[in-house]
Design a protein around this motif. Structure first.
Motif, PDB file in Angstrom:
ATOM      1  N   PRO A 170       0.821  -1.206   0.000  1.00  0.00           N
ATOM      2  CA  PRO A 170       0.000   0.000   0.000  1.00  0.00           C
ATOM      3  C   PRO A 170       0.862   1.266   0.000  1.00  0.00           C
ATOM      4  O   PRO A 170       1.152   1.833   1.038  1.00  0.00           O
ATOM      5  CB  PRO A 170      -0.825  -0.140   1.285  1.00  0.00           C
ATOM      6  CG  PRO A 170       0.034  -0.934   2.194  1.00  0.00           C
ATOM      7  CD  PRO A 170       0.923  -1.794   1.342  1.00  0.00           C
ATOM      8  N   ALA A 171       1.295   1.657  -1.190  1.00  0.00           N
ATOM      9  CA  ALA A 171       1.978   2.934  -1.422  1.00  0.00           C
ATOM     10  C   ALA A 171       3.400   2.993  -0.903  1.00  0.00           C
ATOM     11  O   ALA A 171       3.942   4.075  -0.722  1.00  0.00           O
ATOM     12  CB  ALA A 171       1.167   4.099  -0.830  1.00  0.00           C
ATOM     13  N   MET A 172       4.053   1.844  -0.671  1.00  0.00           N
ATOM     14  CA  MET A 172       5.434   1.871  -0.174  1.00  0.00           C
ATOM     15  C   MET A 172       6.363   0.991  -1.019  1.00  0.00           C
ATOM     16  O   MET A 172       7.144   0.211  -0.475  1.00  0.00           O
ATOM     17  CB  MET A 172       5.475   1.418   1.285  1.00  0.00           C
ATOM     18  CG  MET A 172       4.572   2.196   2.225  1.00  0.00           C
ATOM     19  SD  MET A 172       4.891   3.966   2.226  1.00  0.00           S
ATOM     20  CE  MET A 172       6.252   4.047   3.351  1.00  0.00           C
ATOM     21  N   PRO A 173       6.324   1.067  -2.339  1.00  0.00           N
ATOM     22  CA  PRO A 173       7.190   0.181  -3.125  1.00  0.00           C
ATOM     23  C   PRO A 173       8.675   0.441  -2.916  1.00  0.00           C
ATOM     24  O   PRO A 173       9.468  -0.502  -2.888  1.00  0.00           O
ATOM     25  CB  PRO A 173       6.771   0.460  -4.573  1.00  0.00           C
ATOM     26  CG  PRO A 173       6.084   1.780  -4.537  1.00  0.00           C
ATOM     27  CD  PRO A 173       5.442   1.872  -3.195  1.00  0.00           C
ATOM     28  N   SER A 174       9.067   1.706  -2.743  1.00  0.00           N
ATOM     29  CA  SER A 174      10.487   1.992  -2.507  1.00  0.00           C
ATOM     30  C   SER A 174      10.874   1.663  -1.081  1.00  0.00           C
ATOM     31  O   SER A 174      11.890   0.993  -0.838  1.00  0.00           O
ATOM     32  CB  SER A 174      10.786   3.468  -2.798  1.00  0.00           C
ATOM     33  OG  SER A 174      10.565   3.767  -4.154  1.00  0.00           O
ATOM     34  N   GLY A 175      10.079   2.126  -0.108  1.00  0.00           N
ATOM     35  CA  GLY A 175      10.402   1.905   1.290  1.00  0.00           C
ATOM     36  C   GLY A 175      10.431   0.451   1.685  1.00  0.00           C
ATOM     37  O   GLY A 175      11.192   0.046   2.568  1.00  0.00           O
ATOM     38  N   SER A 176       9.611  -0.366   1.024  1.00  0.00           N
ATOM     39  CA  SER A 176       9.568  -1.792   1.352  1.00  0.00           C
ATOM     40  C   SER A 176      10.483  -2.623   0.468  1.00  0.00           C
ATOM     41  O   SER A 176      10.667  -3.812   0.701  1.00  0.00           O
ATOM     42  CB  SER A 176       8.138  -2.322   1.199  1.00  0.00           C
ATOM     43  OG  SER A 176       7.771  -2.357  -0.179  1.00  0.00           O
ATOM     44  N   SER A 177      11.042  -1.998  -0.599  1.00  0.00           N
ATOM     45  CA  SER A 177      11.859  -2.676  -1.619  1.00  0.00           C
ATOM     46  C   SER A 177      11.039  -3.646  -2.469  1.00  0.00           C
ATOM     47  O   SER A 177      11.610  -4.510  -3.133  1.00  0.00           O
ATOM     48  CB  SER A 177      13.073  -3.380  -1.003  1.00  0.00           C
ATOM     49  OG  SER A 177      13.977  -2.419  -0.474  1.00  0.00           O
ATOM     50  N   MET A 178       9.718  -3.497  -2.472  1.00  0.00           N
ATOM     51  CA  MET A 178       8.891  -4.215  -3.442  1.00  0.00           C
ATOM     52  C   MET A 178       9.184  -3.709  -4.857  1.00  0.00           C
ATOM     53  O   MET A 178       8.840  -4.355  -5.844  1.00  0.00           O
ATOM     54  CB  MET A 178       7.410  -4.020  -3.109  1.00  0.00           C
ATOM     55  CG  MET A 178       6.443  -4.834  -3.952  1.00  0.00           C
ATOM     56  SD  MET A 178       6.465  -6.592  -3.573  1.00  0.00           S
ATOM     57  CE  MET A 178       5.433  -6.588  -2.097  1.00  0.00           C
ATOM     58  N   LYS A 179       9.876  -2.563  -4.925  1.00  0.00           N
ATOM     59  CA  LYS A 179      10.198  -1.971  -6.223  1.00  0.00           C
ATOM     60  C   LYS A 179      11.027  -2.914  -7.083  1.00  0.00           C
ATOM     61  O   LYS A 179      10.916  -2.910  -8.311  1.00  0.00           O
ATOM     62  CB  LYS A 179      10.975  -0.672  -5.987  1.00  0.00           C
ATOM     63  CG  LYS A 179      11.130   0.223  -7.196  1.00  0.00           C
ATOM     64  CD  LYS A 179       9.844   0.964  -7.485  1.00  0.00           C
ATOM     65  CE  LYS A 179      10.064   2.123  -8.460  1.00  0.00           C
ATOM     66  NZ  LYS A 179      10.686   1.762  -9.727  1.00  0.00           N
TER      67      LYS A 179
END
Length: 595
Positions: A310-319
């Motif tokens: 939920p809106a954290m692809p960079s912070g979670s490294s899901m990127k």
């Protein structure tokens, strides 16, 4: 040190003494002041730079604090803090004993509502406005400043839906910059883009259809235009909506060009904007990167794997996964409730779902966790990043409640890895197939294995669910740790006197617990010390104490962890010390237990 006009402003009353022609200069001074302080002390940068003119205009027009101003997602509010009596204290922002990085009611009468999570401002402002009506005050203004990423959240829509059928004196300001921390997503973002570009038909205005008096779009960096429009809206009763276009990072070219990086860039050169080197080479990996790289590797081999954030692809490294498998890695926006139930729906169809949510934000989806996943026993893999004490973001963001709020849910497996290798292996184990949902909690920051990627990445071992491990035997005192706080235990045991007295056990699985190991521990040791980076009440130590009561053990048990209080901001090391779970604190507990 502030200079010029800014140095003369201690409250909004001082601001209102300026002429309108002076406001652009004040905006530049305020922007320079924030850049100067944040460049040295770190913190959130881009969001506050983007609302400088809006902040000035709001306090210039409205009679704050009598008029209520609520900032949705508080990292927009640095300028607000500086203009409301905290200029001299701003150097202590986000530091232990200093001011909070977010609006906080106990800190200032100008902070009408505490805001660290998103999408709450409309509901709070509406509640204040309805209360004012009941108290016979129909003149008071209530203003909610909402980011475009936040307004897509379900709670924001709930507030809009309710406000539109009231006569509440509420003004919702949409700070439209097309980005939260990462770029905004979804159909609403596309609609707002069409509005900005003049491609929508004015007769098809979704805000007007909710009974709001809609105005905009307005240039959010033209302070005079903002003042004029706010003065006009000040005279209009009922629910109003002002659409303001801003640029995140405005006034600092590199921050405008690299909005994700400059959301919270660390230390940087205030003149060039260049981020200063932080000597990351050779350091152990961040836990979030262990997650992201491991899931990417697993997804290459297992086409059933999907990722949700939920809106954290960079912070979670899901990127990492989003870049390679965009159809299988989904950013749903600031919508944790939707993320959890979406994950449940996909799990019913045989997908292996890694749902990555920061621990503090998982609190926002608690009903969905119970009703839509655990009750139906769907094997969703919840990856709770930023579990434990997160440092300078403070009380709104610490992930210290998850063990307590998850442990009481039937069917839920809870695992806290000691290190990077354990995190990699539990991610591998979970995607092999579990019979129940699992929550994997891991901290913000780095692990301990500098060569993890070279020596361990991609070399998986399955973990036996529910098994604890004896890391060292002792004579009379057993230390039981859950998660990466065990590294503090390791360091404490290395310096404590008579270390042979102390046994150490790693309970990665907090639920189900290894009862065979617990029986062994309670039968062998006189004293038990539990250590966790979470709240003591209801946490891992409580589970051990419950086991002792159930089986009528009478050993002495001491629980180390976060006390029953909201912990404020500070470095993680400082907060460990505050909670008594730093190395000296654990050494002292061991010393007392050995007496």
């Amino acid at each position: 040190m502030a200079n010029g006009l800014l140095a003369s402003i201690d409250t909004p009353e001082d601001l209102r003494k300026l002429g309108e022609d002076q406001l652009p200069l004040l905006a530049q001074e305020l922007r320079d002041f924030i850049i100067d302080i944040v460049s040295r002390n770190e913190g959130h940068l881009g969001a506050s730079l983007g609302v400088i003119e809006l902040t000035i205009a709001l306090h210039y027009v409205f009679n704050t604090p009598d008029d209520s101003l609520i900032w949705d997602v508080g990292h927009q509010a640095y300028g607000h803090k500086i203009l409301t009596g905290r200029r001299e204290a701003f150097g202590s922002n986000r530091r232990l004993g200093g001011i909070s990085g977010f609006p906080k009611r106990s800190e200032s009468i100008f902070d009408s509502f505490g805001t660290g999570h998103s999408s709450t401002a409309i509901s709070a402002a509406l509640g204040m406005a309805l209360a004012a009506n009941l108290n016979g005050d129909t003149e008071k203004q209530h203003i909610a400043v909402v980011g475009d990423a936040s307004i897509a959240s379900g709670m924001a829509f709930e507030g809009l839906n309710h406000a539109g059928v009231t006569d509440a004196n509420i003004l919702v300001i949409l700070n439209d910059n097309a980005i939260g921390i990462d770029p905004s997503v979804g159909a609403l973002k596309q609609y707002l883009t069409a509005v900005k570009e003049g491609r929508n038909h004015k007769g098809n205005n979704m805000i007007k259809s909710l009974n709001f008096d809609y105005t905009g779009p307005v240039d959010g960096h033209n302070v005079r235009a903002l003042v004029a429009e706010l003065r006009r809206l000040q005279c209009i009763k009922g629910p109003k909506f002002l659409h303001v276009i801003t640029t995140k990072g405005k006034g600092m070219p590199l921050a405008e060009e690299n909005q994700v990086k400059y959301h919270a860039p660390g230390k940087f050169d205030k003149f060039t904007g260049k981020i200063l080197p932080n000597e990351e080479a050779g350091l152990p990996p961040k836990f979030q990167d262990v997650f992201g790289l491991t899931v990417l590797d697993l997804a290459r081999k297992n086409e059933k794997i999907v990722g949700i954030t939920p809106a954290m692809p960079s912070g979670s490294s899901m990127k990492y996964m989003m870049d390679l498998f965009p159809d299988r890695a989904i950013d749903v926006g600031i919508a944790e409730q939707h993320a959890v139930t979406l994950a449940g729906g996909m799990a019913t169809q045989g997908m292996v779902v890694f749902c990555n949510i920061y621990s503090t934000f998982m609190q926002r989806a608690y009903d969905q966790l119970i009703h839509d996943v655990a009750l139906q026993d769907l094997p969703v893999i919840f990856c709770l990043d930023r579990a434990g004490l997160v440092g300078e973001d403070g009380a709104t963001h610490h992930g210290i409640f998850d063990i307590a709020y998850l442990r009481c849910i039937p069917n839920m497996i809870i695992y806290a890895p000691l290190n990077e290798l354990a995190l990699q292996n539990i991610l591998y184990t979970a995607q092999l197939g579990l019979d129940h949902p699992i929550a994997i909690r891991y901290p913000r920051g780095r692990g301990t294995m500098a060569q993890w990627q070279q020596d361990h990445a991609g070399r998986y071992e399955a973990i036996e669910v529910g098994k604890a491990y004896c890391l060292r035997e002792g004579r009379s005192v057993a230390v039981l740790s859950a998660g990466s706080i065990g590294e503090n235990v390791r360091a404490a045991l290395a310096v404590v006197e008579d270390p042979e007295r102390f046994g150490w056990y790693d309970f990665g699985f907090i639920k189900p617990m290894d009862e065979t190991m617990l029986h062994h521990i309670f039968e062998k040791y006189e004293r038990i010390i539990t250590v966790e980076e979470g709240v003591v009440r209801g946490g891992f130590g409580s589970a051990v104490a419950e086991f002792a009561v159930m089986h009528r053990y009478h050993n002495t048990i001491e629980l180390l962890g976060v006390p029953d209080a909201f912990i404020e901001q500070g470095t993680v090391a400082e907060l460990h010390t505050l909670c008594g779970i730093d190395v000296p604190g654990i050494v002292e507990a061991l010393r007392k237990a050995a007496i």
